[in-house]
Design a protein around this motif. Structure first.
Motif, PDB file in Angstrom:
ATOM      1  N   ALA A 148      -0.531  10.463   9.055  1.00  0.00           N
ATOM      2  CA  ALA A 148       0.521   9.752   8.333  1.00  0.00           C
ATOM      3  C   ALA A 148      -0.040   8.730   7.359  1.00  0.00           C
ATOM      4  O   ALA A 148       0.713   8.142   6.577  1.00  0.00           O
ATOM      5  CB  ALA A 148       1.467   9.072   9.323  1.00  0.00           C
ATOM      6  N   LEU A 149      -1.354   8.514   7.392  1.00  0.00           N
ATOM      7  CA  LEU A 149      -2.006   7.635   6.419  1.00  0.00           C
ATOM      8  C   LEU A 149      -2.673   8.411   5.288  1.00  0.00           C
ATOM      9  O   LEU A 149      -3.282   7.798   4.399  1.00  0.00           O
ATOM     10  CB  LEU A 149      -3.053   6.760   7.124  1.00  0.00           C
ATOM     11  CG  LEU A 149      -2.485   5.630   7.999  1.00  0.00           C
ATOM     12  CD1 LEU A 149      -3.568   5.063   8.903  1.00  0.00           C
ATOM     13  CD2 LEU A 149      -1.872   4.525   7.142  1.00  0.00           C
ATOM     14  N   VAL A 150      -2.558   9.739   5.306  1.00  0.00           N
ATOM     15  CA  VAL A 150      -3.160  10.536   4.234  1.00  0.00           C
ATOM     16  C   VAL A 150      -2.433  10.289   2.906  1.00  0.00           C
ATOM     17  O   VAL A 150      -3.072  10.157   1.855  1.00  0.00           O
ATOM     18  CB  VAL A 150      -3.166  12.035   4.600  1.00  0.00           C
ATOM     19  CG1 VAL A 150      -3.488  12.897   3.370  1.00  0.00           C
ATOM     20  CG2 VAL A 150      -4.174  12.310   5.708  1.00  0.00           C
ATOM     21  N   GLU A 151      -1.107  10.218   2.936  1.00  0.00           N
ATOM     22  CA  GLU A 151      -0.362  10.033   1.677  1.00  0.00           C
ATOM     23  C   GLU A 151      -0.692   8.695   1.018  1.00  0.00           C
ATOM     24  O   GLU A 151      -1.075   8.674  -0.168  1.00  0.00           O
ATOM     25  CB  GLU A 151       1.137  10.183   1.923  1.00  0.00           C
ATOM     26  CG  GLU A 151       1.956  10.383   0.648  1.00  0.00           C
ATOM     27  CD  GLU A 151       2.283   9.093  -0.092  1.00  0.00           C
ATOM     28  OE1 GLU A 151       2.599   9.150  -1.289  1.00  0.00           O
ATOM     29  OE2 GLU A 151       2.209   8.007   0.543  1.00  0.00           O
ATOM     30  N   PRO A 152      -0.605   7.556   1.715  1.00  0.00           N
ATOM     31  CA  PRO A 152      -1.017   6.317   1.045  1.00  0.00           C
ATOM     32  C   PRO A 152      -2.502   6.327   0.702  1.00  0.00           C
ATOM     33  O   PRO A 152      -2.917   5.779  -0.326  1.00  0.00           O
ATOM     34  CB  PRO A 152      -0.671   5.223   2.057  1.00  0.00           C
ATOM     35  CG  PRO A 152      -0.531   5.915   3.362  1.00  0.00           C
ATOM     36  CD  PRO A 152      -0.032   7.289   3.048  1.00  0.00           C
ATOM     37  N   GLY A 153      -3.314   6.966   1.552  1.00  0.00           N
ATOM     38  CA  GLY A 153      -4.733   7.067   1.249  1.00  0.00           C
ATOM     39  C   GLY A 153      -5.008   7.887   0.004  1.00  0.00           C
ATOM     40  O   GLY A 153      -5.945   7.600  -0.750  1.00  0.00           O
ATOM     41  N   GLY A 154      -4.179   8.910  -0.237  1.00  0.00           N
ATOM     42  CA  GLY A 154      -4.335   9.709  -1.450  1.00  0.00           C
ATOM     43  C   GLY A 154      -4.078   8.898  -2.704  1.00  0.00           C
ATOM     44  O   GLY A 154      -4.768   9.060  -3.726  1.00  0.00           O
ATOM     45  N   ASN A 155      -3.093   8.008  -2.644  1.00  0.00           N
ATOM     46  CA  ASN A 155      -2.866   7.076  -3.753  1.00  0.00           C
ATOM     47  C   ASN A 155      -4.100   6.210  -3.982  1.00  0.00           C
ATOM     48  O   ASN A 155      -4.558   6.024  -5.111  1.00  0.00           O
ATOM     49  CB  ASN A 155      -1.667   6.176  -3.435  1.00  0.00           C
ATOM     50  CG  ASN A 155      -0.334   6.837  -3.668  1.00  0.00           C
ATOM     51  OD1 ASN A 155       0.198   6.799  -4.762  1.00  0.00           O
ATOM     52  ND2 ASN A 155       0.215   7.445  -2.636  1.00  0.00           N
ATOM     53  N   ALA A 156      -4.628   5.651  -2.897  1.00  0.00           N
ATOM     54  CA  ALA A 156      -5.781   4.765  -3.004  1.00  0.00           C
ATOM     55  C   ALA A 156      -7.017   5.504  -3.507  1.00  0.00           C
ATOM     56  O   ALA A 156      -7.777   4.983  -4.328  1.00  0.00           O
ATOM     57  CB  ALA A 156      -6.064   4.126  -1.642  1.00  0.00           C
ATOM     58  N   VAL A 173     -10.151  -5.744  -6.088  1.00  0.00           N
ATOM     59  CA  VAL A 173      -8.833  -5.213  -5.734  1.00  0.00           C
ATOM     60  C   VAL A 173      -7.868  -6.391  -5.658  1.00  0.00           C
ATOM     61  O   VAL A 173      -8.064  -7.317  -4.860  1.00  0.00           O
ATOM     62  CB  VAL A 173      -8.862  -4.469  -4.379  1.00  0.00           C
ATOM     63  CG1 VAL A 173      -7.454  -3.989  -4.018  1.00  0.00           C
ATOM     64  CG2 VAL A 173      -9.827  -3.296  -4.429  1.00  0.00           C
ATOM     65  N   ILE A 174      -6.839  -6.358  -6.492  1.00  0.00           N
ATOM     66  CA  ILE A 174      -5.812  -7.393  -6.472  1.00  0.00           C
ATOM     67  C   ILE A 174      -4.667  -6.893  -5.585  1.00  0.00           C
ATOM     68  O   ILE A 174      -4.051  -5.876  -5.868  1.00  0.00           O
ATOM     69  CB  ILE A 174      -5.289  -7.681  -7.891  1.00  0.00           C
ATOM     70  CG1 ILE A 174      -6.432  -8.071  -8.826  1.00  0.00           C
ATOM     71  CG2 ILE A 174      -4.232  -8.782  -7.851  1.00  0.00           C
ATOM     72  CD1 ILE A 174      -6.009  -8.259 -10.272  1.00  0.00           C
ATOM     73  N   GLY A 175      -4.420  -7.620  -4.484  1.00  0.00           N
ATOM     74  CA  GLY A 175      -3.360  -7.236  -3.559  1.00  0.00           C
ATOM     75  C   GLY A 175      -3.912  -6.635  -2.287  1.00  0.00           C
ATOM     76  O   GLY A 175      -4.270  -5.453  -2.285  1.00  0.00           O
ATOM     77  N   PRO A 176      -3.965  -7.403  -1.171  1.00  0.00           N
ATOM     78  CA  PRO A 176      -4.530  -6.902   0.079  1.00  0.00           C
ATOM     79  C   PRO A 176      -3.492  -6.263   1.000  1.00  0.00           C
ATOM     80  O   PRO A 176      -3.517  -6.455   2.220  1.00  0.00           O
ATOM     81  CB  PRO A 176      -5.131  -8.161   0.701  1.00  0.00           C
ATOM     82  CG  PRO A 176      -4.202  -9.255   0.261  1.00  0.00           C
ATOM     83  CD  PRO A 176      -3.717  -8.861  -1.118  1.00  0.00           C
ATOM     84  N   GLY A 177      -2.546  -5.496   0.413  1.00  0.00           N
ATOM     85  CA  GLY A 177      -1.608  -4.724   1.228  1.00  0.00           C
ATOM     86  C   GLY A 177      -2.211  -3.381   1.616  1.00  0.00           C
ATOM     87  O   GLY A 177      -3.429  -3.162   1.484  1.00  0.00           O
ATOM     88  N   THR A 178      -1.362  -2.462   2.072  1.00  0.00           N
ATOM     89  CA  THR A 178      -1.870  -1.188   2.576  1.00  0.00           C
ATOM     90  C   THR A 178      -2.673  -0.433   1.529  1.00  0.00           C
ATOM     91  O   THR A 178      -3.800   0.016   1.785  1.00  0.00           O
ATOM     92  CB  THR A 178      -0.705  -0.317   3.072  1.00  0.00           C
ATOM     93  OG1 THR A 178      -0.053  -0.969   4.176  1.00  0.00           O
ATOM     94  CG2 THR A 178      -1.214   1.039   3.549  1.00  0.00           C
ATOM     95  N   ILE A 179      -2.118  -0.257   0.326  1.00  0.00           N
ATOM     96  CA  ILE A 179      -2.829   0.514  -0.705  1.00  0.00           C
ATOM     97  C   ILE A 179      -4.100  -0.198  -1.130  1.00  0.00           C
ATOM     98  O   ILE A 179      -5.163   0.421  -1.285  1.00  0.00           O
ATOM     99  CB  ILE A 179      -1.918   0.776  -1.917  1.00  0.00           C
ATOM    100  CG1 ILE A 179      -0.690   1.610  -1.505  1.00  0.00           C
ATOM    101  CG2 ILE A 179      -2.697   1.504  -3.023  1.00  0.00           C
ATOM    102  CD1 ILE A 179      -1.016   2.995  -1.011  1.00  0.00           C
ATOM    103  N   GLY A 180      -4.030  -1.513  -1.310  1.00  0.00           N
ATOM    104  CA  GLY A 180      -5.211  -2.264  -1.698  1.00  0.00           C
ATOM    105  C   GLY A 180      -6.316  -2.173  -0.654  1.00  0.00           C
ATOM    106  O   GLY A 180      -7.496  -1.990  -0.991  1.00  0.00           O
ATOM    107  N   LEU A 181      -5.949  -2.278   0.614  1.00  0.00           N
ATOM    108  CA  LEU A 181      -6.949  -2.201   1.679  1.00  0.00           C
ATOM    109  C   LEU A 181      -7.515  -0.793   1.809  1.00  0.00           C
ATOM    110  O   LEU A 181      -8.716  -0.618   2.060  1.00  0.00           O
ATOM    111  CB  LEU A 181      -6.332  -2.655   3.001  1.00  0.00           C
ATOM    112  CG  LEU A 181      -6.022  -4.147   3.092  1.00  0.00           C
ATOM    113  CD1 LEU A 181      -5.221  -4.453   4.343  1.00  0.00           C
ATOM    114  CD2 LEU A 181      -7.309  -4.981   3.082  1.00  0.00           C
TER     115      LEU A 181
END
Length: 337
Positions: A148-156, A173-181
């Protein structure tokens, strides 16, 4: 089957709905895990742009970060898919236009988006219909949380690729949310020196717990070989342009609720390449490989896994103290409160 349905701004419920039957070329997936992201929270609050453009309307069944098991296949689908663990692309192009033909189905003007656009049902439900062509197989080493983390990981991953970095170079990296991390984890796995910029020390505590010592609450001394803006701050794009090394890349993957001005004169005079990233399309296979190999382990980003009955609480931004500061919440539709 049970499905989470947003019926209006701030209103949602778990409903009993008809389970999907696979159409030609589709499969039906038993959902093991689904992630909640900022887009889902905007649907719940009513702020999501598509609600105002007519590309989405209530009731909405959200959920586009998911993993599960193929339980049914439609006509024309290889039965070998049955029983396989999968995730899949959110962006479902028409398959007929020039953009789809060129591999840019995520930009198709007539696309559906799972759990987001034109009424395509999402994964906060026990079962999910998905076109077979959009599936990404998951190896045994990629568990439901990772899946379930593949989709956000694909964005990153697409954002990191767009930064065009070499090992030893410096990334902000500006923004330490999910995509930034996730972008930070992927870049670090490639030998890049990662710096993270957040609003407060508290917002950066979790990043430091992941092993990132270079954290900032004020613009750090540049220049950086690439800058990824994964924030929702309207001033971040201009800052990214200022902090990037001339001749290098700035990558925009965050979205502000307000217009984000950036001076194109600075882009020109610094000969900077600016890249926008929309969706994980093209990044799913690479992300799966990174997770499967152990090069990147994003599981610490998941604070908790809860039931559909608790989804409204999560979407309203409420968190239990024991969840800590990890940014991501997962839903397991099979759980009962």
């Amino acid at each position: 089957m049970r499905a989470f349905v947003i019926t209006g701004p701030g209103r949602a419920e778990v409903q009993e709905v008809e389970p999907p039957a696979p159409l030609e070329g589709e499969v039906v997936v038993e959902v093991e895990r689904a992630g909640v992201c900022g887009t889902d929270m905007e649907f719940y609050s009513g702020a999501m742009t598509y609600l105002h453009t007519g590309e989405a309307r209530y009731p909405v069944r959200i959920g586009h970060e998911w993993a599960g098991i193929v339980r049914e296949v439609g006509d024309g689908v290889d039965p070998a898919w049955l029983g396989r663990r999968v995730t899949g692309d959110t962006m479902l192009g028409c398959g007929r236009c020039a953009r789809c033909g060129a591999g840019r189905q995520h930009l198709c003007a007539d696309r559906y988006e799972i759990g987001i656009r034109h009424g395509r049902p999402g994964a906060l439900a026990e079962r999910l219909p998905v076109p077979a062509w959009a599936l990404q197989p998951l190896p045994d080493t990629v568990d439901p949380t990772l899946g379930a983390l593949v989709e956000p990981g694909g964005n990153a991953l697409r954002a990191v690729r767009a930064g065009a970095l070499e090992p030893g170079e410096r990334l902000l990296v500006i923004g330490p949310g999910t995509i930034g991390l996730l972008a930070a984890l992927i870049a670090a796995a490639q030998g890049v020196e990662v710096h993270l910029l957040g609003l407060t020390e508290h917002s950066l505590d979790f990043a430091r717990s992941l092993g990132f010592p270079h954290t900032w609450t004020a613009p750090p001394p540049g220049p950086f070989d690439a800058v990824i803006d994964a924030s929702n701050g309207p001033g971040s794009p201009a800052l990214a342009v200022e902090l990037v090394e001339p001749g290098r890349h700035v990558v925009f993957i965050g979205l502000s609720a307000d217009p984000s001005p950036a001076d194109t004169r600075r882009l020109v005079l610094k000969d900077v390449t600016a890249v926008g990233v929309l969706s994980a399309s093209g990044g799913l296979a690479g992300t799966t490989e990174l997770y499967a190999s152990g090069q990147v382990d994003p599981r610490p980003l998941v604070a908790a896994t809860v039931s559909l009955d608790e989804a409204a609480m999560v979407l309203a931004g409420k968190r239990r103290p024991e969840w800590g500061t990890a940014p991501k919440i997962h839903i397991d539709p099979r759980l009962r409160r």
